[in-house]
Scaffold this active site. Structure first.
Site, PDB file in Angstrom:
ATOM      1  N   GLU A 138      -0.923  -8.480   5.562  1.00 47.01           N
ATOM      2  CA  GLU A 138      -0.650  -8.678   6.998  1.00 47.01           C
ATOM      3  C   GLU A 138      -1.935  -8.571   7.818  1.00 47.01           C
ATOM      4  OE1 GLU A 138      -0.221  -6.001   5.340  1.00 47.01           O
ATOM      5  OE2 GLU A 138      -0.559  -4.232   6.582  1.00 47.01           O
TER       6      GLU A 138
ATOM      7  N   CYS B 133       0.817  -1.217   0.000  1.00 48.42           N
ATOM      8  CA  CYS B 133       0.000   0.000   0.000  1.00 48.42           C
ATOM      9  C   CYS B 133       0.854   1.272   0.000  1.00 48.42           C
ATOM     10  CB  CYS B 133      -0.977  -0.057   1.161  1.00 48.42           C
ATOM     11  SG  CYS B 133      -2.425   0.939   0.873  1.00 48.42           S
TER      12      CYS B 133
ATOM     13  N   HIS C  68      -3.255  -5.145   1.875  1.00 46.98           N
ATOM     14  CA  HIS C  68      -2.537  -5.446   3.124  1.00 46.98           C
ATOM     15  C   HIS C  68      -2.619  -6.936   3.476  1.00 46.98           C
ATOM     16  CE1 HIS C  68      -2.051  -1.298   4.844  1.00 46.98           C
ATOM     17  NE2 HIS C  68      -2.989  -1.047   3.963  1.00 46.98           N
TER      18      HIS C  68
HETATM   19  N1  GLN Z   1      -3.934   6.232   1.223  1.00 48.39           N
HETATM   20  C1  GLN Z   1      -2.612   6.039   1.734  1.00 48.39           C
HETATM   21  C2  GLN Z   1      -1.607   6.870   0.985  1.00 48.39           C
HETATM   22  O1  GLN Z   1      -1.911   7.404  -0.024  1.00 48.39           O
HETATM   23  C3  GLN Z   1      -2.211   4.588   1.673  1.00 48.39           C
HETATM   24  C4  GLN Z   1      -3.108   3.793   2.557  1.00 48.39           C
HETATM   25  C5  GLN Z   1      -2.510   2.549   3.089  1.00 48.39           C
HETATM   26  O2  GLN Z   1      -1.289   2.366   3.147  1.00 48.39           O
HETATM   27  N2  GLN Z   1      -3.363   1.685   3.554  1.00 48.39           N
HETATM   28  O3  GLN Z   1      -0.508   7.001   1.423  1.00 48.39           O
END
Ligand code: GLN
Length: 193
Positions: A173, A79, A171
């Site tokens: 995890e 992410c 994610h």
């Molecule tokens: N929306 C976050 C970003 O742009 C990422 C979200 C996440 O890591 N779950 O940094």
């Protein structure tokens, strides 16, 4: 036993640590750049990419992580970690580690879908679908020639690999399925350079 660092500046750190313990490797919370010399692979967790990026800048992590990647050490970004590994965040002018030939869009699933769990197909992991948890997730909009796409949802790329570099928009995890962590640990056991 292999030592896997989890960048611990902000975000979902402890969940990765738990899964890594379960997979039989030694997890290490990385808070200072000197610790990087001691690990075999690195996970950059989810969180807020702008916050993590600012802290990385403050503690001089960009250069050190780039060197680690060029030496052929595996890095897995989930992410926000994916966003930070990309070479470009579309529509933003923000510094990234810029080690993977992908261009990404932040919060790409729209405001309405802040978070969702979908069972997705990841052919490399076998027939059983993977329970993918997305939280204000990015998508990968462009990939370079060396990048292999590992998973898509309706033509939106959500997981990819470029040799020793692995990213997912979701994610793993946060689910009980440790197949992606094990896949990453396989990359750690290979020699890339
Ligand atoms: N929306 C976050 C970003 O742009 C990422 C979200 C996440 O890591 N779950 O940094």
């Amino acid at each position: 036993m292999k030592k896997i660092g989890v960048l611990a500046l902000q975000g979902a750190v402890s969940e990765h640590i738990e899964i890594l313990e379960r997979c039989g490797v030694t997890p290490i919370e990385i808070k200072k750049t000197v610790q990087i010399a001691d690990i075999d692979g690195l996970i950059i967790p989810g969180g807020e990419s702008s916050t993590i990026g600012n802290l990385m800048n403050e503690y001089s992590f960009f250069e050190k992580i780039r060197e680690f990647a060029y030496k052929g050490k595996p890095i897995y970004g989930t992410c926000a970690g994916l966003i930070l590994m990309s070479k470009n965040i579309i529509g933003e002018n923000r510094k990234t580690i810029s080690i993977m030939d992908i261009e990404v869009r932040r919060n790409a699933f729209g405001r309405q879908i802040d978070s969702m769990e979908i069972d997705i197909e990841i052919p490399k992991l076998g027939n059983k679908k993977f329970p993918a948890v997305f939280i204000r997730a990015p998508i990968i909009e462009k990939v370079g020639k060396q990048v292999e796409i590992l998973a898509e949802i309706d033509d939106r790329i959500v997981m990819a690999q470029q040799e020793n570099l692995l990213v997912s928009a979701f994610h793993p995890e946060l689910s009980n399925d440790d197949r992606i962590h094990r896949y990453f640990l396989n990359l750690v056991n290979k020699r890339w350079r």
